[in-house]
Design a protein around this motif. Sequence first.
Motif, PDB file in Angstrom:
ATOM      1  N   VAL A  83      47.470 -10.767  43.850  1.00 18.89           N
ATOM      2  CA  VAL A  83      48.393 -10.059  42.960  1.00 18.89           C
ATOM      3  C   VAL A  83      49.681 -10.862  42.787  1.00 18.89           C
ATOM      4  N   LEU A  84      50.172 -11.418  43.883  1.00 18.29           N
ATOM      5  CA  LEU A  84      51.392 -12.232  43.812  1.00 18.29           C
ATOM      6  C   LEU A  84      51.184 -13.462  42.932  1.00 18.29           C
ATOM      7  N   LEU A  85      50.004 -14.067  43.006  1.00 17.72           N
ATOM      8  CA  LEU A  85      49.705 -15.234  42.166  1.00 17.72           C
ATOM      9  C   LEU A  85      49.725 -14.857  40.687  1.00 17.72           C
ATOM     10  N   LEU A  86      49.079 -13.750  40.342  1.00 18.27           N
ATOM     11  CA  LEU A  86      49.060 -13.315  38.945  1.00 18.27           C
ATOM     12  C   LEU A  86      50.461 -12.933  38.465  1.00 18.27           C
ATOM     13  N   THR A  87      51.256 -12.328  39.340  1.00 21.48           N
ATOM     14  CA  THR A  87      52.639 -11.994  38.980  1.00 21.48           C
ATOM     15  C   THR A  87      53.408 -13.259  38.623  1.00 21.48           C
ATOM     16  N   TYR A  88      53.255 -14.274  39.444  1.00 20.81           N
ATOM     17  CA  TYR A  88      53.931 -15.551  39.201  1.00 20.81           C
ATOM     18  C   TYR A  88      53.474 -16.183  37.888  1.00 20.81           C
ATOM     19  N   LEU A  89      52.168 -16.200  37.648  1.00 21.14           N
ATOM     20  CA  LEU A  89      51.644 -16.811  36.425  1.00 21.14           C
ATOM     21  C   LEU A  89      52.173 -16.109  35.186  1.00 21.14           C
ATOM     22  N   ASN A  90      52.275 -14.775  35.238  1.00 23.78           N
ATOM     23  CA  ASN A  90      52.742 -14.033  34.076  1.00 23.78           C
ATOM     24  C   ASN A  90      54.245 -14.163  33.871  1.00 23.78           C
ATOM     25  N   LEU A  91      54.997 -14.399  34.929  1.00 26.07           N
ATOM     26  CA  LEU A  91      56.423 -14.665  34.771  1.00 26.07           C
ATOM     27  C   LEU A  91      56.656 -15.989  34.054  1.00 26.07           C
ATOM     28  N   ARG A  92      55.698 -16.890  34.147  1.00 25.38           N
ATOM     29  CA  ARG A  92      55.791 -18.164  33.427  1.00 25.38           C
ATOM     30  C   ARG A  92      55.506 -17.981  31.936  1.00 25.38           C
ATOM     31  N   GLY A  93      54.740 -16.951  31.587  1.00 23.08           N
ATOM     32  CA  GLY A  93      54.424 -16.705  30.180  1.00 23.08           C
ATOM     33  C   GLY A  93      53.001 -16.208  30.031  1.00 23.08           C
ATOM     34  N   LEU A  94      52.771 -15.358  29.023  1.00 22.67           N
ATOM     35  CA  LEU A  94      51.455 -14.743  28.834  1.00 22.67           C
ATOM     36  C   LEU A  94      50.385 -15.783  28.521  1.00 22.67           C
ATOM     37  N   LYS A  95      50.678 -16.675  27.583  1.00 24.15           N
ATOM     38  CA  LYS A  95      49.670 -17.646  27.169  1.00 24.15           C
ATOM     39  C   LYS A  95      49.334 -18.599  28.303  1.00 24.15           C
ATOM     40  N   GLU A  96      50.345 -18.941  29.112  1.00 26.14           N
ATOM     41  CA  GLU A  96      50.101 -19.850  30.242  1.00 26.14           C
ATOM     42  C   GLU A  96      49.123 -19.241  31.232  1.00 26.14           C
ATOM     43  N   SER A  97      49.286 -17.933  31.508  1.00 24.82           N
ATOM     44  CA  SER A  97      48.378 -17.279  32.458  1.00 24.82           C
ATOM     45  C   SER A  97      46.963 -17.218  31.891  1.00 24.82           C
ATOM     46  N   ILE A  98      46.851 -16.988  30.576  1.00 26.10           N
ATOM     47  CA  ILE A  98      45.529 -16.893  29.950  1.00 26.10           C
ATOM     48  C   ILE A  98      44.826 -18.245  29.958  1.00 26.10           C
ATOM     49  N   LYS A  99      45.558 -19.312  29.641  1.00 25.35           N
ATOM     50  CA  LYS A  99      44.962 -20.648  29.657  1.00 25.35           C
ATOM     51  C   LYS A  99      44.445 -21.008  31.046  1.00 25.35           C
ATOM     52  N   PHE A 100      45.187 -20.578  32.068  1.00 21.55           N
ATOM     53  CA  PHE A 100      44.781 -20.865  33.449  1.00 21.55           C
ATOM     54  C   PHE A 100      43.466 -20.163  33.792  1.00 21.55           C
ATOM     55  N   LEU A 101      43.280 -18.943  33.245  1.00 20.04           N
ATOM     56  CA  LEU A 101      42.114 -18.129  33.590  1.00 20.04           C
ATOM     57  C   LEU A 101      40.954 -18.286  32.601  1.00 20.04           C
ATOM     58  N   MET A 102      41.163 -19.004  31.509  1.00 17.97           N
ATOM     59  CA  MET A 102      40.164 -19.121  30.446  1.00 17.97           C
ATOM     60  C   MET A 102      38.816 -19.674  30.920  1.00 17.97           C
ATOM     61  N   PRO A 103      38.758 -20.738  31.753  1.00 13.88           N
ATOM     62  CA  PRO A 103      37.448 -21.264  32.177  1.00 13.88           C
ATOM     63  C   PRO A 103      36.584 -20.232  32.892  1.00 13.88           C
ATOM     64  N   ILE A 104      37.229 -19.349  33.664  1.00 12.50           N
ATOM     65  CA  ILE A 104      36.481 -18.306  34.381  1.00 12.50           C
ATOM     66  C   ILE A 104      35.839 -17.347  33.382  1.00 12.50           C
ATOM     67  N   PHE A 105      36.623 -16.914  32.413  1.00 10.75           N
ATOM     68  CA  PHE A 105      36.132 -15.975  31.402  1.00 10.75           C
ATOM     69  C   PHE A 105      34.953 -16.565  30.637  1.00 10.75           C
ATOM     70  N   LEU A 106      35.107 -17.797  30.157  1.00 10.04           N
ATOM     71  CA  LEU A 106      34.044 -18.433  29.377  1.00 10.04           C
ATOM     72  C   LEU A 106      32.810 -18.692  30.239  1.00 10.04           C
ATOM     73  N   GLY A 107      33.036 -19.057  31.495  1.00  9.54           N
ATOM     74  CA  GLY A 107      31.914 -19.263  32.413  1.00  9.54           C
ATOM     75  C   GLY A 107      31.113 -17.999  32.613  1.00  9.54           C
ATOM     76  N   PHE A 108      31.810 -16.865  32.746  1.00  6.75           N
ATOM     77  CA  PHE A 108      31.126 -15.574  32.886  1.00  6.75           C
ATOM     78  C   PHE A 108      30.288 -15.272  31.655  1.00  6.75           C
ATOM     79  N   MET A 109      30.884 -15.416  30.474  1.00  7.36           N
ATOM     80  CA  MET A 109      30.177 -15.090  29.241  1.00  7.36           C
ATOM     81  C   MET A 109      28.919 -15.944  29.082  1.00  7.36           C
ATOM     82  N   ILE A 110      29.028 -17.220  29.345  1.00  7.25           N
ATOM     83  CA  ILE A 110      27.890 -18.130  29.146  1.00  7.25           C
ATOM     84  C   ILE A 110      26.763 -17.817  30.119  1.00  7.25           C
ATOM     85  N   THR A 111      27.080 -17.711  31.414  1.00  6.23           N
ATOM     86  CA  THR A 111      26.030 -17.467  32.417  1.00  6.23           C
ATOM     87  C   THR A 111      25.352 -16.115  32.208  1.00  6.23           C
ATOM     88  N   HIS A 112      26.134 -15.097  31.904  1.00 10.72           N
ATOM     89  CA  HIS A 112      25.554 -13.764  31.771  1.00 10.72           C
ATOM     90  C   HIS A 112      24.753 -13.612  30.480  1.00 10.72           C
TER      91      HIS A 112
END
Length: 659
Positions: A153-182
Amino acid sequence: MSVSEIKHFLLGKPLDPFKSETRKHIALITFFAWIGLGADGISSSCYGPEEAFLALGGHTQLAIFLAFVTGITVFLIAAAYLQVIELFPNGGGGYKVASTLLGPKAGLVSGSALIIDYVLTIAISIASAVDAVFSMLPHQLSMIELPIKIAAVLLLTYLNLRGLKESIKFLMPIFLGFMITHLILLGYGISVHFNGMDDILPNAINETTKTASTMGWVALLALFFKAFSLGGGTYTGLEAVSNSLHNLAEPKVKTGKMTMFCVAISLAVMAGGIIMLYLLWGVQHVEGETLNASVFKLITADWQIAGFSLSPVVVGVALALEAGLLFVAANTGFIAGPSVLATMAVDRWVPHFFTALSSRLVTKNGILLMGAAAIAALIVTHGDVRILVVLYSINVFLTFSLSLAGITRHRWINRHKKGELLKLYIPFLSFLLCVSILITTLFEKFLEGGWMTVCITSLSILGGYIVNRHYVTVKERVEQAEAELSYTFACEVRPNAETPTIDNTLPTAVFFVSELNASGMHSFMWVQKNFPDVFKNFVFVTVREIDNEEFVDEDKWSETQKNTKQLLRRYVAYCNCKGLPSAYYHSYGTDVLQKLTDLSDIIISDYPNAKFFSTKLTFDNESILSPILTPILHNQTAYMLQKRLHNKGIPLIVVPLKL
């Protein structure tokens, strides 16, 4: 390294809110919005379908109908929220809908439920993700699960304090990996049984008819609806897009609709497809193992390369990505939650500082609250997903029900207008479904944590009501003070009078003023009374904060700039009318205290004999809660600025204005 340099290193360089490029930089296009706002909904396919399928018990032939109804429900709720996007293009979602179409009190209920919902979105997503990871690790490590959840939770809080798009770019590979495998597993799992697909529906109908003849249609339908309702978690997250429209790229309505369409398609395919996999592969519940894990093992049992079984690797990757997607889904709470808080703060249901933007142009106080509250929820429940799910789903469907009731009422009132009646059916059907799910979930889960949801939400509503009453009382007193002091601005200009000339070397009184006429005139009159004929120049200074409301609405921002200059010119005109030399300074920014400090340095340079004055509101007949509420609900800028200037050897007198 200075404090500001450390801050910029950790959070990134400040963004200029006045540049159009800045808005384009932080705005989310459909792809990023699908990831950032859709992850919450899509991640529900990891637990919603399982809950529904298990509730069927031995009557798994009903699963094909359940898959179909699940897909239809996703599109039905999504279609209803498309109407929310159209009617409320500046965001606010469920809160704004209920407030505008059902009344402020309904808005308070909806907003309170939404805030708790997004706090629990963070808590449950993190808890589920960490539980999934630790299920593959030795049991001895379970003692560090809770600290890991808090750290996440603390990590996500920090990422979002840096900016919304920055946090999304950081997490994007996980999201796309989930969609492709599933999607690969879904496609393969269904295609293997493709030859028998024609028989599934007739067989299901025959089995259902036989079962109904034994237990009765009423009992069978009740079982089916119970399973459908307990799988209601599948539909959570669909409201996030409408709540966060102001974060989307222009044209916001079009981007919002495209994002909602992508989320609905993804969730319907995932949720309906996974239920079909359970049915086609005859999956059975295994203690300590999710149904997804069980069905993925069955699907990949024969996957080999050179005699090496790929099943453990593929299943491990798929489950790891599920855990990762839940982590991404938690980020939705940090995007949509602060947006709802900011909208409620404008209506004074929560402290006004929740509209404040950071140098990175994110609602920093909302992000910090969401993180802190999620950590508290994890500690209180010990990170138990079962308890968190109950708390979570009830509030989601409370908000759904209020929003859809508001849209339905709006369409009914305007039913005589062209096209309005046709738009009534979707929100009305969605409302009936959501109310049914809400009642069923609350009844079934009341003793398993539902009672806690009722208590927490009720306390949140009560807190909002208390805050609002305080602000309303203060507003009434301020308006009274404004009326009493407004006459002081009246001044008849002397014939042929010349504008007094400022002599910068003479003693100068500098007044920090707010948007309230009363604050500036009160301190001015206080100085005139207590220091008669001491000061020869009078300077008025203000810094207007660029908060979330003004940053989102450019028209509102233009109006703010216009009103600020008009107010300062009134002070100067009044002084000049009295034969007193006067000038004004103004600035705008997200950090008011820093801007005021910077202006103070400039003024001291321009007027070496300047003395500073500011006004602080104080309250008469304070209630027992006032010592707690006042520091929270009203900014302490005057005292903080006084401390800063005193440290520089610059005198600042804070003049109390009793209301």
